[in-house]
Design an enzyme around this catalytic site. Structure first.
Site, PDB file in Angstrom:
ATOM      1  N   GLY A 133       0.804  -1.227   0.000  1.00  0.00           N
ATOM      2  CA  GLY A 133       0.000   0.000   0.000  1.00  0.00           C
ATOM      3  C   GLY A 133       0.829   1.265   0.000  1.00  0.00           C
TER       4      GLY A 133
ATOM      5  N   SER B 228       3.685  -3.702  -4.800  1.00  0.00           N
ATOM      6  CA  SER B 228       3.895  -5.070  -4.327  1.00  0.00           C
ATOM      7  C   SER B 228       3.084  -6.033  -5.187  1.00  0.00           C
ATOM      8  CB  SER B 228       3.499  -5.194  -2.854  1.00  0.00           C
ATOM      9  OG  SER B 228       2.242  -4.620  -2.626  1.00  0.00           O
TER      10      SER B 228
ATOM     11  N   ASP C 173       4.361  -0.993 -13.963  1.00  0.00           N
ATOM     12  CA  ASP C 173       4.757  -1.712 -12.747  1.00  0.00           C
ATOM     13  C   ASP C 173       5.454  -3.028 -13.078  1.00  0.00           C
ATOM     14  OD1 ASP C 173       3.282   0.361 -11.756  1.00  0.00           O
ATOM     15  OD2 ASP C 173       1.612  -0.872 -11.059  1.00  0.00           O
TER      16      ASP C 173
ATOM     17  N   TYR D 121      -9.032   5.374 -10.400  1.00  0.00           N
ATOM     18  CA  TYR D 121      -8.050   5.012 -11.433  1.00  0.00           C
ATOM     19  C   TYR D 121      -8.782   4.672 -12.727  1.00  0.00           C
ATOM     20  CZ  TYR D 121      -4.053   2.827 -13.708  1.00  0.00           C
ATOM     21  OH  TYR D 121      -3.046   2.527 -14.597  1.00  0.00           O
TER      22      TYR D 121
HETATM   23  C1  GLA Z   1      -0.427   2.551 -11.240  1.00  0.00           C
HETATM   24  C2  GLA Z   1      -0.605   1.618 -12.429  1.00  0.00           C
HETATM   25  C3  GLA Z   1       0.414   1.917 -13.524  1.00  0.00           C
HETATM   26  C4  GLA Z   1       0.393   3.390 -13.895  1.00  0.00           C
HETATM   27  C5  GLA Z   1       0.454   4.274 -12.646  1.00  0.00           C
HETATM   28  C6  GLA Z   1       0.249   5.723 -12.931  1.00  0.00           C
HETATM   29  O1  GLA Z   1       0.806   2.323 -10.613  1.00  0.00           O
HETATM   30  O2  GLA Z   1      -0.480   0.275 -12.008  1.00  0.00           O
HETATM   31  O3  GLA Z   1       0.175   1.111 -14.649  1.00  0.00           O
HETATM   32  O4  GLA Z   1      -0.719   3.700 -14.689  1.00  0.00           O
HETATM   33  O5  GLA Z   1      -0.525   3.894 -11.677  1.00  0.00           O
HETATM   34  O6  GLA Z   1       1.257   6.226 -13.739  1.00  0.00           O
END
Ligand code: GLA
Length: 383
Positions: free
Chosen positions: A122, A127, A172, A221
Site C-alpha cells: 500500500g 507489491s 509496474d 483510477y
Molecule cells: C499505477 C498503475 C500503472 C500506472 C500508474 C500511474 O501504478 O499500475 O500502470 O498507470 O498507476 O502512472
C-alpha cells in the site's frame, strides 16, 4: 530473505521449496498515467520486493501461504476462482495461473506456494506487480520452462487487467521485470519497448509513505483511464500519445473541462519523460529533479490525482536543501511521495519533514531510503 523463506516453507509445508524467485517493487520515477495512454515512462526497480518459494504436488491441490496473511488458503485441483476477504492476495498468483495459457505457457497443476515480502504494501511501490512476476517465474521454473522477460512482464499485466481487474498499464510489471541496479527502466509503452538508462550513483531515493488511500482509489483510477480514452476519441486519435499539444488546444472547445485537463497532463507528461531521459543522459540531476516536481504540479492541478497530504510533502521536500525534486509516485489518490536527492540528504532531514507532516496531519509517514536493484529473477532451483 532466501534462508528465511526456505525455513518458513519447511515449517509450513514440512519440506523445502523446489524453486525460489524474487521480484522487486518499483518507483514510478516520472510518467504519471502515461503508460496506458501509449506514452513513455521511467521507473526504478528497488532493492526490496517479494520472494516466492514453490514445490509441486501430485494431487492437483494448490496451497498458498504468505507471511502477511498468516494462514494457508487451500484450493481444490483446477479451481481458478477469484478470492475475497483475507485470501484476496491469492488473486495475484491465481491471476498469473489463469493468464499463462494466453501466452502459450504451461502452468503447474498442484503446488505449495509461499510468499514473503520486505516491501511495504500500500505504499505505491507496487507489491502487486512484484508478487505477479515472482509467481510467474516460480510457476515456470517448477516446470523447467524459461520464458523471456518480456513474456513474464506481459503475463503479470494480463493477470492484473483480467483477473485482479485493474486496467493498469505496463509500468509496474515492466520495471519489476527489467530493473537493473544503478539504472532506471525506460518503457515506450506502445511497443512495448524496454531500455535501461544509467542513473548517476549520487542519485538517492527517499520514499514518504502517507498510509492514506482514497476509499474509491480503484474506481478513480478506472475513471481517469476512461476520461483519457474519451479525450483521445474526441481528438480523433487511438491513444493520447498520438495527439500534439496544438491539436489539443484546437479541439478544446469540444472537450469537457476534465477531458481537456487530463489530456493536457498526459501530453505534457510524455514530453517531460523524454526531457528527463535526455537530462539523465547528460547526468544532469538538477534538470531531472525540476521535471519531477513539475510532474507533481501537473498531477495536482490537471490530472487531479494528488491529495493534501502528498502536496504537503512535495512542497516541504522540493524546495529543500539537497533535494533535486519530488513527486507523488504511482496511481495517486494517496500513497507515497518520492524525493530524488543528493547523498547529503540524510535521516535527520527526512525526520524533520516527517515531523512537520505529523504536526499537520496527526500521523507520521513511513520513511524509506532506498536504492535501485535488479529485476525479477529465479534465485534458486533444486537440481
Ligand atoms: C499505477 C498503475 C500503472 C500506472 C500508474 C500511474 O501504478 O499500475 O500502470 O498507470 O498507476 O502512472
Amino acid at each position: 530473505m532466501h534462508s528465511k523463506l526456505t525455513a518458513l516453507f519447511q515449517t509450513i509445508y514440512g519440506r523445502p521449496p523446489e524453486v525460489v524467485t524474487r521480484a522487486p517493487g518499483r518507483i514510478e520515477f516520472i510518467g504519471n498515467h502515461t503508460d496506458y495512454n501509449g506514452g513513455s515512462v521511467l521507473g526504478a526497480a528497488i532493492n526490496r520486493g517479494v520472494w516466492v518459494g514453490a514445490a509441486r504436488r501430485d494431487d492437483g491441490v494448490r496451497r498458498f501461504f504468505s507471511e502477511f496473511a498468516g494462514k494457508i488458503t487451500t484450493l481444490p485441483a483446477g479451481e481458478l476462482v477469484r478470492q475475497s476477504g483475507p485470501a484476496s492476495w491469492v488473486n495475484y498468483p491465481l491471476g498469473v495461473l489463469a493468464a499463462l495459457p494466453a501466452f502459450g505457457l504451461p502452468g503447474p497443476e498442484g503446488f505449495d506456494f509461499l510468499a514473503l515480502s520486505d516491501l511495504p504494501a500500500g505504499a505505491g511501490l507496487s507489491s502487486s506487480a512484484a508478487i505477479e512476476l515472482a509467481s510467474a517465474l516460480a510457476f515456470q521454473a517448477l516446470l523447467g520452462s524459461n520464458p523471456d522477460r518480456e513474456t513474464v512482464v506481459k503475463v503479470g499485466k494480463h493477470a492484473e487487467n483480467h483477473f485482479v481487474g485493474v486496467p493498469c498499464g505496463i509500468l509496474d510489471q515492466g520495471v519489476s521485470g527489467f530493473g537493473r541496479r544503478d539504472h532506471l527502466v525506460y518503457i515506450d509503452c506502445r511497443g512495448p519497448r524496454f531500455e535501461t538508462v544509467p542513473l548517476p550513483p549520487t542519485a538517492h531515493f527517499w520514499i514518504f509513505n502517507t498510509h492514506t488511500k482514497h476509499a474509491l482509489v480503484d474506481g478513480l483510477y478506472a475513471s481517469r483511464h476512461r476520461e483519457c480514452m474519451e479525450a483521445a476519441r474526441a481528438l480523433g486519435v487511438g491513444l493520447l500519445v498520438e495527439a500534439k499539444g496544438a491539436q489539443l488546444e484546437h479541439a478544446r472547445p469540444g472537450l469537457s473541462p476534465e477531458g481537456y485537463k487530463r489530456a493536457r497532463h498526459v501530453i505534457d507528461e510524455i514530453e517531460r519523460v523524454e526531457s528527463a531521459r535526455q537530462a539523465l543522459r547528460r547526468g544532469d540531476l538538477s534538470t531531472t529533479g525540476r521535471l519531477l516536481t513539475a510532474s507533481h504540479q501537473s498531477s495536482q492541478s490537471l490530472f487531479e490525482n494528488s491529495t493534501a497530504e502528498l502536496d504537503y510533502l512535495v512542497e516541504m521536500l522540493a524546495g529543500g536543501l539537497n533535494v533535486y525534486g519530488a513527486r507523488l509516485t504511482g496511481g495517486g489518490f494517496g500513497g507515497a511521495v518520492m524525493a530524488l536527492t543528493s547523498p547529503a540528504f540524510g535521516a535527520a532531514q527526512a525526520a524533520a519533514v516527517a515531523s512537520g507532516y505529523a504536526e499537520r496531519f496527526g500521523t507520521r509517514p513511513d520513511v524509506l531510503h532506498t536504492q535501485t536493484g535488479p529485476g525479477a529473477e529465479v534465485v534458486w532451483k533444486a537440481n
